[in-house]
Write a protein that holds these residues in place. Structure first.
Motif, PDB file in Angstrom:
ATOM      1  N   ALA A 128       0.836  -1.198   0.000  1.00 40.28           N
ATOM      2  CA  ALA A 128       0.000   0.000   0.000  1.00 40.28           C
ATOM      3  C   ALA A 128       0.875   1.254   0.000  1.00 40.28           C
ATOM      4  O   ALA A 128       2.095   1.197   0.083  1.00 40.28           O
ATOM      5  N   ILE A 129       0.221   2.397  -0.091  1.00 35.89           N
ATOM      6  CA  ILE A 129       0.930   3.674  -0.089  1.00 35.89           C
ATOM      7  C   ILE A 129       1.500   3.934   1.298  1.00 35.89           C
ATOM      8  O   ILE A 129       0.849   3.637   2.312  1.00 35.89           O
ATOM      9  N   ARG A 130       2.699   4.493   1.349  1.00 35.55           N
ATOM     10  CA  ARG A 130       3.309   4.826   2.636  1.00 35.55           C
ATOM     11  C   ARG A 130       2.489   5.921   3.303  1.00 35.55           C
ATOM     12  O   ARG A 130       2.336   7.015   2.759  1.00 35.55           O
ATOM     13  N   GLY A 131       1.940   5.633   4.454  1.00 38.53           N
ATOM     14  CA  GLY A 131       1.069   6.569   5.154  1.00 38.53           C
ATOM     15  C   GLY A 131       0.030   5.805   5.965  1.00 38.53           C
ATOM     16  O   GLY A 131       0.219   4.627   6.292  1.00 38.53           O
ATOM     17  N   ASP A 132      -1.048   6.461   6.303  1.00 40.10           N
ATOM     18  CA  ASP A 132      -2.111   5.849   7.105  1.00 40.10           C
ATOM     19  C   ASP A 132      -2.824   4.778   6.281  1.00 40.10           C
ATOM     20  O   ASP A 132      -3.471   5.075   5.269  1.00 40.10           O
ATOM     21  N   PHE A 133      -2.711   3.514   6.719  1.00 46.76           N
ATOM     22  CA  PHE A 133      -3.293   2.409   5.963  1.00 46.76           C
ATOM     23  C   PHE A 133      -4.814   2.485   5.935  1.00 46.76           C
ATOM     24  O   PHE A 133      -5.442   2.129   4.926  1.00 46.76           O
ATOM     25  N   MET A 134      -5.432   2.944   7.027  1.00 47.22           N
ATOM     26  CA  MET A 134      -6.890   3.053   7.058  1.00 47.22           C
ATOM     27  C   MET A 134      -7.386   4.109   6.068  1.00 47.22           C
ATOM     28  O   MET A 134      -8.428   3.929   5.436  1.00 47.22           O
ATOM     29  N   LEU A 135      -6.625   5.197   5.910  1.00 46.72           N
ATOM     30  CA  LEU A 135      -7.006   6.202   4.912  1.00 46.72           C
ATOM     31  C   LEU A 135      -6.861   5.643   3.500  1.00 46.72           C
ATOM     32  O   LEU A 135      -7.650   5.963   2.613  1.00 46.72           O
ATOM     33  N   TYR A 136      -5.841   4.807   3.304  1.00 43.77           N
ATOM     34  CA  TYR A 136      -5.669   4.155   2.003  1.00 43.77           C
ATOM     35  C   TYR A 136      -6.893   3.302   1.666  1.00 43.77           C
ATOM     36  O   TYR A 136      -7.405   3.338   0.543  1.00 43.77           O
ATOM     37  N   LEU A 137      -7.371   2.528   2.648  1.00 45.01           N
ATOM     38  CA  LEU A 137      -8.559   1.706   2.434  1.00 45.01           C
ATOM     39  C   LEU A 137      -9.796   2.575   2.226  1.00 45.01           C
ATOM     40  O   LEU A 137     -10.627   2.292   1.354  1.00 45.01           O
ATOM     41  N   LEU A 138      -9.908   3.641   3.016  1.00 49.88           N
ATOM     42  CA  LEU A 138     -11.106   4.481   2.962  1.00 49.88           C
ATOM     43  C   LEU A 138     -11.232   5.183   1.608  1.00 49.88           C
ATOM     44  O   LEU A 138     -12.343   5.282   1.063  1.00 49.88           O
ATOM     45  N   THR A 139     -10.116   5.643   1.044  1.00 43.85           N
ATOM     46  CA  THR A 139     -10.182   6.335  -0.250  1.00 43.85           C
ATOM     47  C   THR A 139     -10.695   5.407  -1.348  1.00 43.85           C
ATOM     48  O   THR A 139     -11.362   5.868  -2.282  1.00 43.85           O
ATOM     49  N   PRO A 168      -4.782  10.235  14.265  1.00 51.46           N
ATOM     50  CA  PRO A 168      -5.235  11.539  13.757  1.00 51.46           C
ATOM     51  C   PRO A 168      -5.240  11.543  12.227  1.00 51.46           C
ATOM     52  O   PRO A 168      -4.287  11.105  11.593  1.00 51.46           O
ATOM     53  N   VAL A 169      -6.338  12.003  11.651  1.00 50.68           N
ATOM     54  CA  VAL A 169      -6.486  12.011  10.195  1.00 50.68           C
ATOM     55  C   VAL A 169      -5.800  13.248   9.627  1.00 50.68           C
ATOM     56  O   VAL A 169      -6.099  14.371  10.020  1.00 50.68           O
ATOM     57  N   THR A 170      -4.853  13.013   8.705  1.00 51.13           N
ATOM     58  CA  THR A 170      -4.160  14.106   8.027  1.00 51.13           C
ATOM     59  C   THR A 170      -4.312  13.918   6.525  1.00 51.13           C
ATOM     60  O   THR A 170      -3.823  12.928   5.967  1.00 51.13           O
ATOM     61  N   ILE A 171      -4.990  14.846   5.879  1.00 53.91           N
ATOM     62  CA  ILE A 171      -5.203  14.784   4.432  1.00 53.91           C
ATOM     63  C   ILE A 171      -4.421  15.916   3.784  1.00 53.91           C
ATOM     64  O   ILE A 171      -4.564  17.081   4.164  1.00 53.91           O
ATOM     65  N   HIS A 172      -3.601  15.568   2.814  1.00 54.96           N
ATOM     66  CA  HIS A 172      -2.678  16.526   2.200  1.00 54.96           C
ATOM     67  C   HIS A 172      -3.425  17.670   1.508  1.00 54.96           C
ATOM     68  O   HIS A 172      -3.074  18.839   1.682  1.00 54.96           O
ATOM     69  N   ASP A 173      -4.438  17.353   0.721  1.00 51.50           N
ATOM     70  CA  ASP A 173      -5.164  18.367  -0.047  1.00 51.50           C
ATOM     71  C   ASP A 173      -6.662  18.114   0.123  1.00 51.50           C
ATOM     72  O   ASP A 173      -7.269  17.349  -0.617  1.00 51.50           O
ATOM     73  N   TRP A 174      -7.267  18.798   1.106  1.00 48.76           N
ATOM     74  CA  TRP A 174      -8.686  18.606   1.399  1.00 48.76           C
ATOM     75  C   TRP A 174      -9.593  18.943   0.216  1.00 48.76           C
ATOM     76  O   TRP A 174     -10.486  18.166  -0.129  1.00 48.76           O
ATOM     77  N   PRO A 175      -9.420  20.100  -0.432  1.00 48.60           N
ATOM     78  CA  PRO A 175     -10.316  20.424  -1.562  1.00 48.60           C
ATOM     79  C   PRO A 175     -10.246  19.388  -2.680  1.00 48.60           C
ATOM     80  O   PRO A 175     -11.269  19.021  -3.266  1.00 48.60           O
ATOM     81  N   GLY A 176      -9.042  18.914  -2.999  1.00 50.75           N
ATOM     82  CA  GLY A 176      -8.902  17.909  -4.047  1.00 50.75           C
ATOM     83  C   GLY A 176      -9.561  16.598  -3.676  1.00 50.75           C
ATOM     84  O   GLY A 176     -10.247  15.972  -4.496  1.00 50.75           O
TER      85      GLY A 176
END
Length: 257
Positions: A51-62, A127-135
């Protein structure tokens, strides 16, 4: 018309349960079960490292939530009342209001579900961190928009060949379990596999959503323009087809079947 669309959307939200809050919570639980199931599947298969390096749960959620939003939009538009429905006997009601209310009821429930899931992830896991919220938000809306467009195309053809359209919908939903690419990282896929997924606007939406979500992921095999153009063209064709079907459809067609 907007007031009628609001009332009809509220009716659509409450169709699944008498309690509106529980109707939304069932949607949240469905997304949560998907998330947990895929988390354990990836863990058992040992695929978390791919998976992508970062939060695995966010990877699944996207991936999972874009897929669910897209599919629910398809099913929601397809279940909208047609011109032969008894609801059309009420003077202010028309098929455009039925389509809009179905679309916005899906968007409402999916938005609430997404916010609840992000709150749960943020408070209980990481903690949820999203690089580009609008995108990332734009990709969520595109997953909904592409689903509405596909659903409208199927809705326009439904009065003519309902059995065939139902089979197409079932195949489309099942195929997108894999064809959406939610279980893969597009940058790591070989070229021959990219050609198998590249036709699907949802594949582009999910890959672009991961690009906007993660600071260290840059999509090379997708773009957000293709889903946007697909949505606009499919909506145009879908509304033209729905207008043509509305002028010719008769209640006796369904009775005859």
């Amino acid at each position: 018309m907007f007031e009628l669309s609001f009332v009809t959307a509220a009716r659509k939200v409450r169709q699944s349960h008498r309690n509106a809050v529980w109707a939304i919570m069932t949607n949240v639980l469905q997304a949560l079960f998907f998330l947990v199931a895929f988390y354990f599947m990836f863990s058992v298969m040992g695929a978390r490292g791919a998976a992508i390096r970062g939060d695995f749960m966010l990877y699944l959620l996207t991936g999972i939530f874009a897929y669910l939003t897209h599919i629910k939009a398809v099913q929601g538009i397809m279940s909208a009342e047609g011109p032969a429905s008894a609801m059309m006997q009420h003077a202010p009601m028309n098929t455009l209001v039925a389509i809009l209310s179905s679309a916005f009821s899906v968007l409402y429930t999916q938005t609430i579900s997404l916010l609840v899931l992000l709150l749960v992830l943020h408070t209980l896991i990481n903690p949820v961190t999203i690089h580009d919220w609008p995108g990332a938000l734009m990709m969520f809306l595109l997953s909904w928009g592409t689903g509405c467009a596909v659903g409208l195309l199927l809705l326009a053809a439904k009065p003519w060949v309902p059995d065939v359209v139902s089979m197409i919908q079932m195949v489309y939903v099942r195929a997108n379990m894999v064809a959406s690419g939610k279980m893969f990282v597009a940058n790591m896929m070989p070229g021959f596999m990219i050609d198998m997924f590249d036709w699907n606007p949802l594949f582009h939406v999910i890959d672009q959503a991961r690009g906007f979500t993660f600071v260290n992921y840059f999509p090379h095999h997708s773009n957000w323009e293709y889903p946007l153009y697909f949505t606009l063209i499919a909506l145009l064709i879908g509304f033209m087809g729905e207008a043509y079907s509305r002028k010719h459809v008769s209640a006796s067609w369904e009775a005859g079947r």
